[in-house]
Design a protein around this motif. Structure first.
Motif, PDB file in Angstrom:
ATOM      1  N   GLY A  49      14.848  53.885  19.278  1.00  0.00           N
ATOM      2  CA  GLY A  49      15.113  53.689  17.857  1.00  0.00           C
ATOM      3  C   GLY A  49      16.426  54.232  17.358  1.00  0.00           C
ATOM      4  N   ALA A  50      17.229  54.846  18.237  1.00  0.00           N
ATOM      5  CA  ALA A  50      18.496  55.440  17.809  1.00  0.00           C
ATOM      6  C   ALA A  50      19.663  54.658  18.389  1.00  0.00           C
ATOM      7  CB  ALA A  50      18.574  56.907  18.233  1.00  0.00           C
ATOM      8  N   MET A  51      20.806  54.748  17.729  1.00  0.00           N
ATOM      9  CA  MET A  51      21.988  54.009  18.162  1.00  0.00           C
ATOM     10  C   MET A  51      23.117  54.967  18.517  1.00  0.00           C
ATOM     11  SD  MET A  51      23.487  52.625  14.496  1.00  0.00           S
ATOM     12  CE  MET A  51      23.675  53.783  13.121  1.00  0.00           C
ATOM     13  N   VAL A  52      24.050  54.460  19.306  1.00  0.00           N
ATOM     14  CA  VAL A  52      25.315  55.140  19.552  1.00  0.00           C
ATOM     15  C   VAL A  52      26.384  54.393  18.759  1.00  0.00           C
ATOM     16  CG1 VAL A  52      27.076  55.711  21.259  1.00  0.00           C
ATOM     17  CG2 VAL A  52      24.646  55.925  21.850  1.00  0.00           C
ATOM     18  N   VAL A  53      27.075  55.092  17.881  1.00  0.00           N
ATOM     19  CA  VAL A  53      28.141  54.465  17.115  1.00  0.00           C
ATOM     20  C   VAL A  53      29.439  54.623  17.910  1.00  0.00           C
ATOM     21  CG1 VAL A  53      29.355  54.355  14.926  1.00  0.00           C
ATOM     22  CG2 VAL A  53      26.942  55.008  14.976  1.00  0.00           C
ATOM     23  N   LYS A  54      30.053  53.504  18.251  1.00  0.00           N
ATOM     24  CA  LYS A  54      31.245  53.505  19.096  1.00  0.00           C
ATOM     25  C   LYS A  54      32.494  53.808  18.244  1.00  0.00           C
ATOM     26  CE  LYS A  54      31.175  50.680  22.652  1.00  0.00           C
ATOM     27  NZ  LYS A  54      31.155  49.435  23.452  1.00  0.00           N
ATOM     28  N   PRO A  55      33.652  54.014  18.907  1.00  0.00           N
ATOM     29  CA  PRO A  55      34.834  54.445  18.141  1.00  0.00           C
ATOM     30  C   PRO A  55      35.209  53.551  16.963  1.00  0.00           C
ATOM     31  CG  PRO A  55      35.203  54.824  20.462  1.00  0.00           C
ATOM     32  CD  PRO A  55      33.880  54.114  20.366  1.00  0.00           C
ATOM     33  N   TYR A  56      35.096  52.226  17.116  1.00  0.00           N
ATOM     34  CA  TYR A  56      35.478  51.341  16.006  1.00  0.00           C
ATOM     35  C   TYR A  56      34.516  51.501  14.830  1.00  0.00           C
ATOM     36  CZ  TYR A  56      37.380  47.083  13.825  1.00  0.00           C
ATOM     37  OH  TYR A  56      37.986  46.180  12.977  1.00  0.00           O
ATOM     38  N   GLY A  57      33.210  51.610  15.135  1.00  0.00           N
ATOM     39  CA  GLY A  57      32.228  51.852  14.083  1.00  0.00           C
ATOM     40  C   GLY A  57      32.385  53.226  13.467  1.00  0.00           C
TER      41      GLY A  57
END
Length: 499
Positions: A49-57
């Motif tokens: 249920g969790a996300m990894v926010v990448k550099p662009y995000g």
């Protein structure tokens, strides 16, 4: 369809295939998920249920943080930081609050192998622990107002997750304030809602409707909840920010009281307000098209991308010239990216930056350099322009302002075209089924709202403050679209299906 129309559609379809993104009209949900991933905003994580926010995000979220943080500090608020873990007993102190959040709570019951005497809750929101600390900080009316804000992440269990929109951990800011009077607290609630509204309008190019939530949709523990609501391109509503008048509910639960100027003891009047990373979802779904993101220039991590064009023996020289060009733009305060990646075709790069939604692309090749010109393309247009270098640079601010204005007007017109006013329940159901927002009178009965939701999957988004901003003059009176009883709010509510 005319022959020209067929050719345009074929060209669009071919271009969409190059991106590998499902068209919005085919499956909006698939389109959204693919854009988030392929535009390098975020990815799924090994934590359910969790996300990894990448550099662009992350760059996008940082720009959102920076702008809002400046606004909050300009209105006198200070940032602070509280623990992620909150004692379970704190959550239990405010009855409505615990009832509202109980199904969503993550709990910690052990440290190593040791059972905790009292479990901790992973922060779903911080009213309780902030109230506890305020009770020790507050003595006199002279100490107030407390004007605080916290940036961080919160945890709420989600069965159906969607990056940025619904994840078990998400990122936000939560403002918390305490005041000596009800009037001052209510003014704070409205001020912060108006700040969100202005930020969405002026920075994100999002038209959002301000208004009060019904009792059914109210924040757990609040006396009044206010929201800004935006329409996504599939017609659904997204609650994009909230501001709550908490009255003395939490101050009574946590003994947040002060001595007045008249030497009386009184409980403080408190507020809370928040905007989360789901606003990135709003940005994607309001402005994106079949080819990916479209970033409003005022928030875009990169406002301009420069793509050096040239054969292998020319490429290094073109990169060097592109960097000189970037420096000229940067001196004017424009955020620029030079795409100096090797081994990729020009077409791939063009598509990649369109997918990422950069507002303006500049192509620079040897012939352009010799001719003193640039090839310029707006993300909002299919056409390229060949302009003199001086003119292209001098007109860049105006170009970016034009894109910003265009995106806001396009989103506003889409919302207006897909909002209908109805007076019968049959009209209501038909409009909701067609993916519209509905403006209708309502009696205010929570059971009626529950039945409407069961029938149509639509909820009352809010009771708009200022109908004239988007919908024309306010209409007085009326009868409930569902029960036929007299309207409770003296004006039409906004209904729609929601994310």
């Amino acid at each position: 369809m005319t022959q020209d129309g067929k050719q345009d559609k074929n060209r669009q379809d071919k271009k969409a295939q190059q991106y590998g993104v499902t068209p919005q009209s085919t499956d909006f949900n698939d389109w959204y998920n693919e854009v988030v991933k392929k535009a390098d905003l975020a990815d799924h994580s090994p934590v359910a249920g969790a996300m990894v926010v990448k550099p662009y995000g992350t760059a996008l979220w940082e720009r959102i943080q920076r702008d809002l943080d400046d606004r909050f500090k300009a209105t006198g608020h200070q940032n602070l930081l509280f623990p992620t873990l909150i004692p379970m007993g704190f959550i239990m102190k405010e009855a409505d609050h615990v009832e509202g959040f109980a199904p969503e709570l993550f709990t910690v019951s052990k440290i190593g192998t040791e059972e905790l005497a009292e479990p901790y809750v992973m922060r779903p929101t911080s009213e309780t622990i902030i109230g506890h600390m305020w009770s020790g900080w507050l003595n006199s009316y002279r100490d107030l107002p407390f004007l605080h804000n916290q940036w961080g992440s919160v945890f709420r269990a989600e069965l159906r997750t969607k990056p940025f929109l619904r994840t078990s951990e998400f990122f936000w800011q939560e403002g918390h304030t305490a005041h000596t009077t009800e009037a001052e607290a209510r003014a704070e609630v409205r001020q912060q809602l108006d700040e969100y509204h202005a930020f969405c309008r002026d920075v994100l190019a999002l038209p959002v409707v301000r208004g009060e939530k019904t009792v059914t949709e109210r924040f757990a523990g609040a006396e009044n909840t206010y929201s800004i609501e935006g329409m996504m391109r599939d017609g659904k509503a997204l609650q994009s920010g909230t501001s709550h008048y908490l009255g003395q509910n939490f101050s009574r639960a946590f003994e947040v009281k002060f001595q007045t100027a008249e030497q009386r003891e009184e409980f403080a009047y408190t507020t809370s307000w928040g905007l989360s990373s789901r606003i990135i979802g709003a940005l994607i779904m309001t402005h994106g098209d079949d080819f990916g993101l479209i970033m409003p220039p005022n928030i875009a991590p990169y406002q301009v991308v420069i793509v050096p064009v040239g054969r292998k023996d020319d490429f290094a020289r073109m990169v060097e010239e592109a960097r000189k060009l970037a420096q000229e733009l940067q001196r004017e305060g424009i955020r620029v990216k030079v795409d100096d990646r090797e081994g990729l075709t020009n077409g791939f790069k063009y598509n990649d930056w369109e997918l990422k939604g950069v507002p303006v692309r500049i192509e620079l090749g040897p012939r352009d350099l010799e001719a003193g010109q640039l090839v310029v393309k707006n993300r909002t247009s299919e056409e390229k322009e060949t302009l003199g270098r001086v003119d292209a640079l001098a007109g860049m601010d105006a170009r970016l302002d034009g894109i910003q204005h265009y995106l806001y007007e396009r989103a506003k017109n889409f919302m207006l075209e897909n909002t209908v006013t109805v007076d019968t329940y049959d009209e209501f159901k038909a409009a909701i089924e067609a993916g519209k927002w509905v403006r209708a009178f309502h009696c205010g009965d929570p059971e009626s709202e529950r039945q409407i939701k069961e029938d149509t999957k639509a909820t009352a988004r809010n009771v708009p403050f200022d109908d004239a901003e988007f919908f024309g003059e306010r209409e007085e009176g009326g009868v409930c679209v569902h029960t036929g009883r007299p309207a409770a709010y003296g004006k039409r509510l906004l209904f729609g299906r929601q994310y």
